[in-house]
Design an enzyme around this catalytic site. Structure first.
Site, PDB file in Angstrom:
ATOM      1  N   ASP A  88      39.902  27.726  43.407  1.00  0.00           N
ATOM      2  CA  ASP A  88      40.426  28.291  44.529  1.00  0.00           C
ATOM      3  C   ASP A  88      40.318  27.215  45.646  1.00  0.00           C
ATOM      4  O   ASP A  88      39.387  26.292  45.596  1.00  0.00           O
ATOM      5  CB  ASP A  88      39.642  29.462  44.942  1.00  0.00           C
ATOM      6  CG  ASP A  88      40.285  30.464  45.789  1.00  0.00           C
ATOM      7  OD1 ASP A  88      41.223  29.950  46.422  1.00  0.00           O
ATOM      8  OD2 ASP A  88      39.667  31.688  45.985  1.00  0.00           O
ATOM      9  N   ASP A 123      46.616  28.694  51.069  1.00  0.00           N
ATOM     10  CA  ASP A 123      47.537  29.412  51.433  1.00  0.00           C
ATOM     11  C   ASP A 123      47.005  30.517  52.651  1.00  0.00           C
ATOM     12  O   ASP A 123      45.729  30.142  52.974  1.00  0.00           O
ATOM     13  CB  ASP A 123      48.159  30.427  50.376  1.00  0.00           C
ATOM     14  CG  ASP A 123      47.155  31.351  49.809  1.00  0.00           C
ATOM     15  OD1 ASP A 123      46.204  30.821  49.612  1.00  0.00           O
ATOM     16  OD2 ASP A 123      47.200  32.567  49.461  1.00  0.00           O
ATOM     17  N   CYS A 273      22.857  52.319  27.444  1.00  0.00           N
ATOM     18  CA  CYS A 273      23.884  51.347  27.312  1.00  0.00           C
ATOM     19  C   CYS A 273      23.554  50.442  26.108  1.00  0.00           C
ATOM     20  O   CYS A 273      22.333  49.854  25.820  1.00  0.00           O
ATOM     21  CB  CYS A 273      24.044  50.237  28.517  1.00  0.00           C
ATOM     22  SG  CYS A 273      25.507  49.211  28.227  1.00  0.00           S
ATOM     23  N   CYS A 275      25.312  47.847  25.065  1.00  0.00           N
ATOM     24  CA  CYS A 275      26.024  46.205  25.007  1.00  0.00           C
ATOM     25  C   CYS A 275      24.824  45.432  24.919  1.00  0.00           C
ATOM     26  O   CYS A 275      23.820  45.745  25.188  1.00  0.00           O
ATOM     27  CB  CYS A 275      26.784  46.302  26.486  1.00  0.00           C
ATOM     28  SG  CYS A 275      25.353  45.659  27.696  1.00  0.00           S
TER      29      CYS A 275
END
Lengths: 642, 642
Positions: A88, A123, A273, A275
């Site tokens: 970026d 930009d 969870c 995960c």
């Protein structure tokens, strides 16, 4: 170089070729803060499978030691990341903290100097609260800077960011101008505030208006979008790249991402969870952890939520069911539901890219399902292409969960013998009996309990259609049983489907002279259409649509002027394609603008001679712009496609 | 012994006391085949956290070595499972393979002999295709056998299975008869074919009609329901126990469960599952595995899908948002959507148990959200309890995503000065300005783009209401700005909210004589109501409803005859409750039937003397039947609840 492998809605599974390897899209790029890596780039690559990331060149440039290191060893080495690196430019910093004291040229030059794969123009971030004038002016600057960046970029790829605040016309105009510049990726910028403020309705207009202007052969990056909640919708709208800083930002203040939203650790009632990051942890144990350790766990949890959802999105695209997933996901918040409902405004644009058929059933998930382009396409096709077999119509209201039902067959016969065309009132609108086996009619599942919205729409569209097409309309039960009219249901269907799929003119050419129909003994369904002894069409059992045979193609070419149904290839391709090889974009010189993905097409040489038939994978403007990929899946003249 | 800890819709987080420990509900019991344990009971308990399982006593009884072992060492030791063990009786076998050659008495006796915690009557499986007569007869047999089992059960708990095929009246009647028998759990049986055939619409009628008849103080087990897809809906309908044989059955033929359906391994495009069973595996590696190993992986995957969803369901119940989850889940298949829509038929029954208020916003997920009882309750309350401040009404159509909006305040003032009551047309129906801060009006989020269904409903209900309540109705913009009528918006609101919450009679008593309102300087919202110098009410900022003060309670008791708003406790409880301790079910002798969960209540002694105020946790019929648990959360007379 970008290539579409699979598609659904505006979504695309794509291959994006970069200096650091091929990236499969849709892909999400985690944002890596060069100063603090909550999760190291190596972990992102190896453990989570992220093949690309974003880091901020502006921060690196303004941090002497980082700057020196980056310029000395290069970004990939510095971050120890073998994949694709996007940087970026400081634009977002200017959005956060006001002006930045660097020039566009400096930033582009610097990004090149550190070996970025995909750099970004400096930009101007167009804020949602800006006036139209202010926005238009700043777009001019962004465009100039983008042109400059293209001139300077060398072998670095460039992000040409579409700006335009919340003004669709400015967005589309900016996109058109970006499309003709030599940029490599099309980010849509200035949308973070919209997402932060749950202004998803406007986000839809912003994305869709940008998509209308952009060059289809470049990946579209929705800058700043990374919450699992929005991935299905954004992908459906044709966004290919995403990025997430939140996974780490949220982790810093104990916020956990879930598919249904973001939850603060202190507000949560339980963790539960499984995960890989949370597995084995309880809410208590997580709260008791040291803040640094906890931050790492939550960041990794957030990343797993993202990867799981992205994988699911891809699966649904491959199965051709992304609409279903997006419609489920958009129930997570009323603002997301607004976004879903807003898509109706963009039905016409989406219809251009919507495949003519798909595998498997279409599931109706609520009145919002009527926003899908398939509804619009069906209605417009029967308006333009349907020719009544008999001038009077008899209405059926079916109670089943499908718009048609085999149980009605006997009734159909009764009304036909009395000279009426059976028409079923369905959620799609009116369905003449002879169309009740083609996609999407026969492949769709609706609830038995209809919502008023769908009922009213079905009613009104049916009434309008019947008045337009028929001389008289009655209820089916009012039709007496003493009719003696002769008719051939199979022939009626064979022609009606052909008109629906290829239009009236082509159908007249295909159904010339003596017609024989080969009907499957097992299913009673039409298999082949033989016209004057020529096998011109085969009907697919799966979607009730036709496969076009070489003989049929010849008929159409001699009857309907080019470019109708044609994909013209140059001489280099002719020998290969005529042997049954696929036709690739770069060899196509002309293409019928009306063709939809998966449509039957005729491949011709420059003299309009038929060299093959097949199914088109892309639409005309895509074929024009793509330098790679299959335009037409060619079918060897001999065998039919199942 | 069963106890409700938390509730939402008809869902309950409960504690079920058994010989082998306390089971938290909702809970799913994996079915363990005593012959082949795909996953061992020990693993189920330790790795997956299943504290209860089901196994089949009929199979054990008919397998000599198993029978001997079970009777020798007992079921818990044989299976090596420390948790709760439920056994099935052979009923399902009779459904699958026709009659079974054992008697009910033999089965009950045998289940006792092997140390089952919860045994099952040999009931008769009522098939969906049975006639009503056939069904009614077989229910009689099931009831006799159940009575017999209750007489024999000893210290074993008994499943009294509700049967009745698809006939709601038979289901309800059977349930009422089960409710008065000495059974411990209320399974709903004969539903597997309905789920296999996706007849979810009928499943809703079957479950709801059973619930109407059952004894609320026993857990309800939806026999054979175990797919993650249905858990949210079934829990919302008040089912507490589930079981799954599919996790293993599916694994045997390579079918993987996911929240959005079941997928065959050979049809899947990719795996991408991060559950502890699949983590690290690809579709290819899974396919290449040996069948035995693969079966184990898939079974464990299926179990993780179930535990994850069940945990999510619990979380949503605790957050009071289960409706939102069920509405999302029911989009996975049109037949599930039918089930959701069918709930509207049962709105009245569900309203009886629907909490008067909840934390957090209510999310509108589609027109189906209107099936929630909260919509019905709001309309009926304003019909019965709303008294117009001014005889004329001025209509507002608000564009915001909420039915009211602060922006309207100025307009409200204008129309009031001209003698009109401001009324906002909202998805809830008409909202008089003075009610726009109470639950659910102010706490709900709707999409900006309304669906026709909601719009029509809002319109018609508003018109009806206004004609009924007002002498004249105009559009707000037609009201001139030159009014000079005096009014006190706060006082109007204070009374209107009180009438909405407590009714007209009680409000007259609370607002006697000179009224002073304490208004928050910061928010401008009403805090306290002082009537003739007595602090009678405090308004909660969270839901805009009142907390009743001791002084207010005295007013109501002297003005409105018992049992209105009363919960009467016996003498044993008086000393404790008057000290501010909670009132437990077993001490309650009488209770106002009209009270809803979380309603403000007055606790009185046998002489109708006020001894405390608080919020009621259960409704009257629950308090009557429960032997444990808090009936009223008592508030110490001194401080207010936030």
């Amino acid at each position: 170089m970008f290539e579409i492998v699979k598609r659904d809605g505006l979504a695309r599974i794509g291959k994006f070729e970069t200096r650091s390897g091929v990236l499969e899209t849709p892909a999400l790029l985690p944002v890596v803060n060069p100063k603090i890596c909550t999760v190291t780039p190596k972990e992102l690559y190896e453990e989570f499978g992220f093949k690309a990331l974003i880091t901020n060149s502006y921060i690196i440039k303004n941090t002497p030691d980082l700057k020196a290191k980056a310029q000395e060893v290069g970004l990939h080495k510095m971050l120890d990341f073998p994949g694709v690196i996007m940087t970026d430019s400081g634009t977002f910093q200017s959005h956060m903290y006001g002006e930045v004291e660097v020039t566009n040229e400096e930033m582009v030059e610097f990004q090149k100097s550190i070996g970025t794969d995909i750099g970004t123009v400096l930009d101007i971030f167009t804020e949602p609260y800006w006036t139209k004038e202010q926005t238009a002016e700043s777009i001019e600057v962004t465009l100039e800077r983008t042109q400059k960046a293209c001139d300077m970029k060398g072998d670095m790829m460039i992000n040409g960011v579409v700006q335009g605040s919340v003004y669709p016309d400015l967005r589309e105009d900016c996109a058109r101008k970006m499309a003709v510049m030599d940029v490599d990726v099309h980010p849509i910028g200035g949308v973070v505030p919209l997402m932060e403020q749950y202004r998803y309705l406007e986000l839809v207009d912003v994305v869709m208006s940008s998509k209308k202007g952009l060059n289809p052969n470049r990946p579209v990056h929705l800058f700043g979008a990374g919450h699992p909640m929005v991935l299905a919708l954004a992908t459906l709208m044709g966004c290919d790249l995403f990025d997430s800083a939140s996974y780490a930002k949220f982790a810093r203040d104990d916020r956990m991402m879930f598919i249904d939203g973001t939850y603060r650790l202190q507000d949560m009632q339980s963790l539960d969870c499984n995960c890989p990051a949370c597995r084995g942890l309880t809410l208590e144990s997580l709260r008791k952890m040291g803040s640094k350790e906890r931050m790492k766990v939550i960041a990794r949890h957030n990343l797993y939520q993202i990867t799981d959802e992205l994988a699911l999105v891809k699966r649904y695209v491959k199965e051709g069911r992304l609409w279903e997933l997006a419609e489920m996901r958009c129930r997570a918040h009323p603002a997301m539901l607004d976004a879903l409902r807003r898509l109706e405004e963009h039905q016409e644009f989406m219809e251009r890219y919507d495949p003519i058929s798909r595998d498997g059933a279409m599931f109706y998930t609520g009145s919002e399902t009527r926003c899908r382009p398939v509804f619009r396409r069906y209605m417009s096709r029967i308006w333009d292409r349907y020719v009544p077999e008999m001038s009077k119509a008899a209405l059926f209201y079916d109670e089943g969960s499908k718009p048609y039902s085999r149980a009605l067959a006997a009734d159909f016969d009764r009304v036909r013998r009395s000279g009426y065309t059976p028409v079923v009132v369905s959620p799609f609108g009116p369905v003449p009996a002879e169309l009740d086996e083609l996609y999407p009619i026969a492949q769709s599942l609706f609830p038995v309990i209809e919502d008023i919205e769908t009922m009213l729409e079905a009613e009104s569209s049916t009434v309008e259609f019947l008045e337009h097409k028929f001389s008289e309309v009655v209820k089916s039960q009012d039709v007496s049983d003493d009719g003696d009219q002769e008719y051939d249901a199979d022939l009626i269907r064979a022609k009606a489907v052909s008109r629906y799929q290829f239009g009236i003119e082509a159908t007249d050419a295909l159904f010339k002279g003596k017609i024989e129909l080969v009907v499957s003994r097992k299913t009673g369904k039409i298999r082949n259409v033989i016209s004057d002894g020529e096998h011109v069409l085969s009907m697919r059992a799966g979607d009730g649509l036709y496969t076009l045979r070489k003989e049929g193609a010849d008929r159409i070419v001699s009857a309907v002027p080019s470019p109708f149904m044609r994909v013209k290839v140059n001489d280099d391709a002719v020998p290969f394609v005529s042997e049954g090889r696929n036709a690739f974009c770069q060899f196509v010189t002309e293409c019928d603008e009306g063709l939809k993905p998966m449509d039957e097409v005729i491949v011709t040489d420059k003299d309009d001679k038929v060299i093959a038939t097949g199914r088109i994978m892309l639409v005309a403007d895509e074929i024009r712009s793509f330098k790679k990929g299959i335009a037409v899946k060619v079918r060897s003249g001999s065998g039919d496609e199942a």
